[in-house]
Each structure stands twice: as C-alpha cells, then as structure tokens.
Design a protein around this motif. Structure first.
Motif, PDB file in Angstrom:
ATOM      1  N   SER A 482     -10.703   4.039  12.815  1.00  0.00           N
ATOM      2  CA  SER A 482      -9.886   2.876  12.445  1.00  0.00           C
ATOM      3  C   SER A 482     -10.190   1.643  13.276  1.00  0.00           C
ATOM      4  CB  SER A 482      -8.395   3.229  12.595  1.00  0.00           C
ATOM      5  OG  SER A 482      -8.113   3.630  13.938  1.00  0.00           O
ATOM      6  N   GLY A 483     -11.005   1.799  14.327  1.00  0.00           N
ATOM      7  CA  GLY A 483     -11.336   0.658  15.177  1.00  0.00           C
ATOM      8  C   GLY A 483     -12.521  -0.145  14.705  1.00  0.00           C
ATOM      9  N   GLY A 495     -11.739   1.481  20.800  1.00  0.00           N
ATOM     10  CA  GLY A 495     -10.292   1.417  20.976  1.00  0.00           C
ATOM     11  C   GLY A 495      -9.532   2.327  20.044  1.00  0.00           C
ATOM     12  N   LYS A 496      -8.226   2.108  19.979  1.00  0.00           N
ATOM     13  CA  LYS A 496      -7.352   2.961  19.172  1.00  0.00           C
ATOM     14  C   LYS A 496      -6.278   2.103  18.515  1.00  0.00           C
ATOM     15  CE  LYS A 496      -5.801   6.877  17.604  1.00  0.00           C
ATOM     16  NZ  LYS A 496      -5.258   6.180  16.394  1.00  0.00           N
ATOM     17  N   THR A 497      -6.103   2.326  17.201  1.00  0.00           N
ATOM     18  CA  THR A 497      -5.046   1.640  16.458  1.00  0.00           C
ATOM     19  C   THR A 497      -3.728   2.392  16.589  1.00  0.00           C
ATOM     20  OG1 THR A 497      -5.686   2.860  14.488  1.00  0.00           O
ATOM     21  CG2 THR A 497      -6.593   0.645  14.735  1.00  0.00           C
ATOM     22  N   GLY A 498      -2.645   1.683  16.250  1.00  0.00           N
ATOM     23  CA  GLY A 498      -1.331   2.316  16.213  1.00  0.00           C
ATOM     24  C   GLY A 498      -0.456   1.634  15.187  1.00  0.00           C
ATOM     25  N   ASN A 539       1.289  -9.509   4.971  1.00  0.00           N
ATOM     26  CA  ASN A 539       0.121  -9.988   4.233  1.00  0.00           C
ATOM     27  C   ASN A 539      -1.158  -9.665   5.001  1.00  0.00           C
ATOM     28  OD1 ASN A 539      -1.319 -11.325   2.178  1.00  0.00           O
ATOM     29  ND2 ASN A 539      -1.253 -13.262   3.301  1.00  0.00           N
ATOM     30  N   GLY A 540      -1.352  -8.381   5.306  1.00  0.00           N
ATOM     31  CA  GLY A 540      -2.543  -7.966   6.036  1.00  0.00           C
ATOM     32  C   GLY A 540      -3.801  -8.115   5.214  1.00  0.00           C
ATOM     33  N   GLU A 541      -4.945  -7.992   5.894  1.00  0.00           N
ATOM     34  CA  GLU A 541      -6.218  -8.101   5.193  1.00  0.00           C
ATOM     35  C   GLU A 541      -6.342  -6.999   4.135  1.00  0.00           C
ATOM     36  OE1 GLU A 541      -9.434  -8.275   7.946  1.00  0.00           O
ATOM     37  OE2 GLU A 541      -8.682 -10.059   8.981  1.00  0.00           O
ATOM     38  N   ALA A 547      -2.349  -1.297  11.111  1.00  0.00           N
ATOM     39  CA  ALA A 547      -2.990  -1.875  12.286  1.00  0.00           C
ATOM     40  C   ALA A 547      -4.465  -2.186  12.072  1.00  0.00           C
ATOM     41  CB  ALA A 547      -2.826  -0.935  13.474  1.00  0.00           C
ATOM     42  N   ALA A 548      -5.157  -1.360  11.309  1.00  0.00           N
ATOM     43  CA  ALA A 548      -6.589  -1.563  11.091  1.00  0.00           C
ATOM     44  C   ALA A 548      -6.878  -2.897  10.414  1.00  0.00           C
ATOM     45  CB  ALA A 548      -7.166  -0.409  10.273  1.00  0.00           C
TER      46      ALA A 548
END
Length: 583
Positions: A482-483, A495-498, A539-541, A547-548
């Motif tokens: 997911s990074g 890294g790491k998403t959350g 309104n995320g990408e 989070a990604a």
C-alpha cells in the motif's frame, strides 16, 4: 503769684505727674506697650508652629500613601505599566538557518484621560473616522467617568492610524509606546511558534516555552529590558516547513477533509524539521483561528492510528524472539471473539508469512502474532515505544494518549492493528523512527541537537536486528504494498499505511476514516521519517478515501520537494550507480 495762678500750676504739675511717670520713675505708658509686643510675638510663633505642623502632617500623609503604593503591584495602582515593562523585548525566533520566524516591532497604543476630555461625544465621533470598528458605547462609558485619569482605547495601532488620530487634535488623547510580536511567515509555522497576548506574553507554542524558561518570571518582577535579547534558534528548516504546510493545506482542500497534518523528523537526532496541522491560524491575528485553528492535531490531538500500529506489533513480535520473520500464520478465516468478528480488508484467505501479513495489512495475521507475544509483553513494548505515556518535548500542547482502563484479550487484539489506543501523530512518528534508526527511542525536539547529544538520552527499545527487519518490511511495502503511492523515484521511500474507522457516538462509522502513513527515506539508509494523516477525507484520489490514496500521496509530495533541500541525493538503477534516468 495769685491764688488762681498757683492753683493752675499745681493742677498742671499734678496732671503731668500722674500721666507721664509711674511709681517706678519711668513713663507711665511703657508697660502696656511692651505687653502688646510680647502678645503679638507669641501669636506669630504659634501660627508658624501650626503651619509647620500642618505641612508636616500633609507630607506625612503623602509619604505614607507613596509607601503604600510602592508596596503594591503596578497593576493595582495604575492602568499604565511602567515604560520598561511596556517596551520589554522578547528574543527573536529563528529557524535552523537563521531565517526570522518571530520578532518584535515598535508600535503605540491609544489611551485617554477622561478628566481632560472636553466633549466625549465629539471625541468619539472623531476617533470613529479613523477607527470605524470602535466600540462606541464602551468608549463613551470610559470617557464619561470624569474622575478617571486613564483608560485604554485601542492597543497596538499602526503608524498610519497614529498619524491620523494626531491630526484630529483631540484634547485628553495620548499614545504609549509598546512592542508587538510580528511573524513574517504568517501561519506557516503557527502551531510550532504559538502566539503572544496583547501584553506580549507567550500563550502557546515555543513562545510559551520561552516564557516558561524564565522570561515571564523576569517580566513579572520588572527585570526585563528593552535591549535586544539573544535569538532563540529552532530545529525547523523554514523551507521544509513551508513545503509541509503547503501539502497539508492542499490535502484539506483537495480531499475535502476535516483536518490534516504532517511532520518531518530526523531519526538520528529527534529534530523536527517541519510540522504542520490544518486548520491552522495566523499568529499575527490568532483570534480569527479560535474555532478550529488553535488545535495542534499533531501533538495535542489523539487518534486511533489504524494499521500503522501493525509496525509496532510486528516489531515486538520479532524482537521478543517468539516470532520469526519466516513464520507463517493462518489468515484464511475471520477471528470471532466476544461477539466481534475480526476480518481483513484485503483478505487473501490463506496462510501468510510475516512479510505478507505486513504487505497485505492483515488484521487476522497481526492478531495471531500478538496472541503469541501475550498481552503483558505487548503493553510493556508499547510503553517502551512511548505510545502509552505523555510525550516529552518543548511544545506545551501535548496530549496524553488514551488506553483501556482494563486490558482484555479483545483489547489486545484490536490494539494490535490500531484500534483501542489513541495516540498523537507526532509520538507515533517518534516511535516509528526508533524502529528504523537501529532501535533507539529519541525524544523529539524543536531545538537544534547533535547526534551525540541525542545518543546521550536515547533509550534502546528494540534490537538492531529487529530494526533491520522493520526497515526491510517498510521497503517491501513501498515497492509492492500500500506504500507504492508514496514512492518518489530515486529516493526509495518505504513505509506503512493506516486506515482507521472513526468512532462516532461510541460506534465505528464505516464511512468516516482517519488515514495515516508513516514513511522513512532513503529506506536503505534512513535519515528522516515522514508521517502524514488525513482526517475524514471525502474526495481521495481515484475516489478512494483510504490512506493509500490520501495520506500516502501527501508523503510523496513532501519528499519529492523536501529531499533535495535536506541534502539527500537521488539514486537510480539497481545499485544506485545510474546518474540519469529517462522518463
């Protein structure tokens, strides 16, 4: 001589004797004259004595009152502070490169002497032409008290306003010199710098920290000076700070989020190079941001950090020796416990290795690892990482994390993947830095600090081998997991998403997320940690509010722009030897 003549002579002699001589042979009028003189002299002496006594009593009373006033605080006996306190300087605040972040400028404040005001209505009418927002009713009330000798009308005027009011020629109106705090960057570093009140006293941020180091105490006893003080240099790089805030503000706007934040942290010294929280405020006029902007969400807001916590759960499992990076766990079926069902967002429905659990962000796999570690050891590790205690740093605005009053197995499981414990984003970044810098927990600082100084206070929280394995997992997730949306060509971001569901009225809401991403770069030899968060995006990408597609792109934008400023050279090719790359 005839009888008549002798009678006349004797009468004349008798009259002369009785009127001119007394029985002592002197003039008969000398005694009353001398008594009159003595009486007048005595009266004069009495009057002079009374005058001396009166003046002595009068000056005694005045002296007594002066002594009484001298024993009281100036605020009790006068509305005007002493000039040295009005003009007392605060030290300039600079970034690590000497750029001015906060400084004092000279200004004036408007006051009135109501006992000298001829016509209060006319005075207010004239002042309103220069100060259209003047509180007419309140000002009239002040000017109408003819027994009053002082009243503030407006603090900290501009030079133009002072000139215009002087031109009005209002009797009983005057100006008092003061100093005003000025922040050239406006809101750029508002939550770090904080702000001051109308009397130039620190209220929040590093301004309050400076006062707490003794400046406020000196001011309270009148031992300040109007001479420039030694500047206070921060660890902040103004260039990086500007980038971080720009990315955070854009995230709130573009993702239609409730709030956002980010920090860039040197993992070897604990220095904060840049940190921003939005909404924010302009410290030159802090009242405008009172509703939402004053909250520093990075250090004074606590949130469930979601799957970023899997980083710490994996680290404690590996560091304890109870789990190996080559172990596998059954993630084929959900976990049901206490009426709850633990499932995976990206379920693979099979056995997963530890790297795969990290890559696919498996709740099931992480819960089973923590089950082996045990609740007591889990709690001990989280305390060691500084995630259950109040963070120590210079900023006064630091909130205490929250955790269950009584830990049960269900709490242990949910905490393993970031639900059930709320921490501040800044302390999460600090704990993450410890997992990629060789295992040393270093308290964050907003003041310059060398690596040697940091090592003196650093605490080893995990083995170096554990840190190496976490760094490998970060790199893996940055390449395949997911990074990927945070990667910047040449800078090797891991890294790491959350993605955590928000709690609304005591229940988790599936449509409201708190998204975070913790990253390190360059991942082969990390120098900096970047943590971003986006609170309640809509309104995320690509239409994704996880989070990604919100927090990860924020990291990408920060590193893409800030890495060259921080002196990180890009590397291309498998071994990093390629100097050019075609796009």
């Amino acid at each position: 001589m005839s009888f008549l003549s002798r009678i006349m002579v004797l009468k004349s002699q008798a009259h002369f004797s009785s009127g001119v001589y007394n029985r002592f042979g002197g003039p008969s009028g000398s005694l009353p004259l001398e008594g009159s003189r003595k009486k007048k002299s005595g009266q004069a002496k009495s009057r002079v004595g009374l005058l001396i006594l009166g003046f002595t009593a009068l000056y005694g009373v005045i002296g007594g009152r002066l002594v009484e006033y001298g024993m009281k605080d100036p605020e009790v006996v006068s509305s005007i502070l002493p000039p040295d306190r009005l003009m007392a300087s605060r030290p300039d605040i600079l970034d690590r490169n000497g750029e001015v972040l906060a400084t004092d400028i000279r200004t004036v404040s408007l006051f009135a002497e109501p006992n000298k005001i001829v016509d209060a209505d006319e005075a207010i009418e004239k002042l309103a032409t220069v100060l259209p927002d003047l509180d007419v009713r309140g000002t009239y009330k002040k000017l109408s008290v003819k027994s009053s000798h002082f009243a503030w009308l407006r603090r900290q005027l501009t030079p133009k306003q002072q000139s215009q009011i002087l031109a009005l020629g209002i009797p009983g109106i005057g100006f008092r010199p003061e100093k005003r705090r000025f922040y050239p960057g406006g809101p750029t570093a508002s939550h770090i710098l904080g702000y001051v009140n109308i009397d130039n006293r620190g209220v929040a941020g590093m301004e309050k920290y400076i006062d707490d180091q003794g400046l406020a105490d000196l001011a309270s006893v009148g031992m300040t000076s109007d001479q420039p003080l030694e500047p206070v240099k921060l660890s902040i790089d103004l260039r990086v700070q500007n980038i971080v805030r720009d990315v955070v503000i854009n995230a709130v706007t573009n993702y239609e989020a409730k709030g956002a934040g980010a920090v860039v942290l040197n993992i070897h010294t604990g220095e904060v190079l840049g940190m921003a929280s939005a909404p924010d405020f302009d410290p030159n006029n802090p009242e405008e941001g009172a509703k939402e902007g004053w909250l520093n969400r990075m250090s004074n807001g606590t949130f469930e950090m979601g799957s970023t916590f899997k980083t710490f759960s994996t680290a404690m499992a590996l560091d304890s020796g109870k789990v190996s990076i080559n172990d596998s766990f059954d993630a084929s079926r959900p976990i049901r416990i206490g009426g709850f069902t633990i499932n995976d967002f990206h379920g693979q429905r099979r056995w997963l290795t530890v790297p795969e659990i990290f890559e696919y962000s498996s709740n099931i796999g992480t819960a089973k690892m923590i089950d082996i570690v045990g609740m007591d050891l889990q709690k001990d590790y989280l305390t060691r990482f500084g995630l259950l205690t109040k963070m120590r740093t210079e900023l006064p605005e630091v909130k205490m994390p929250s955790q269950p009053k009584v830990w049960k197995k269900i709490n242990s499981i949910t905490i393993s993947f970031g639900h059930g414990v709320s921490t501040t984003p800044l302390q999460t970044a600090v704990a993450g830095a410890a997992l990629v810098n060789g295992g040393k927990l270093i308290e964050p600082t907003f003041l310059p600090r060398t690596r040697d100084q940091a090592d003196e206070t650093a605490e080893v929280v995990v083995k170096k081998s554990t840190s190496d394995e976490i760094r490998y997992l970060f790199k893996l997730n940055g390449l395949k997991g997911s990074g990927r949306n945070a990667d910047v060509p040449g800078f090797n971001v891991g890294g790491k998403t959350g993605t955590a569901d928000k709690v609304v009225n005591g229940r988790y809401a599936n449509d409201l997320n708190f998204n975070a991403f913790i990253a390190a770069f360059p991942i082969d030899n990390p120098q900096y940690v970047v943590l971003t968060f986006c609170d309640e995006p809509h309104n995320g990408e690509k239409g994704q509010n996880i989070a990604a597609y919100t927090a990860a792109p924020m990291v990408k934008n920060i590193i893409r722009r800030a890495a060259p400023i921080l002196g990180i050279e890009p590397q291309f090719g498998q071994d990093g030897s390629a100097l050019l790359v075609s796009y």
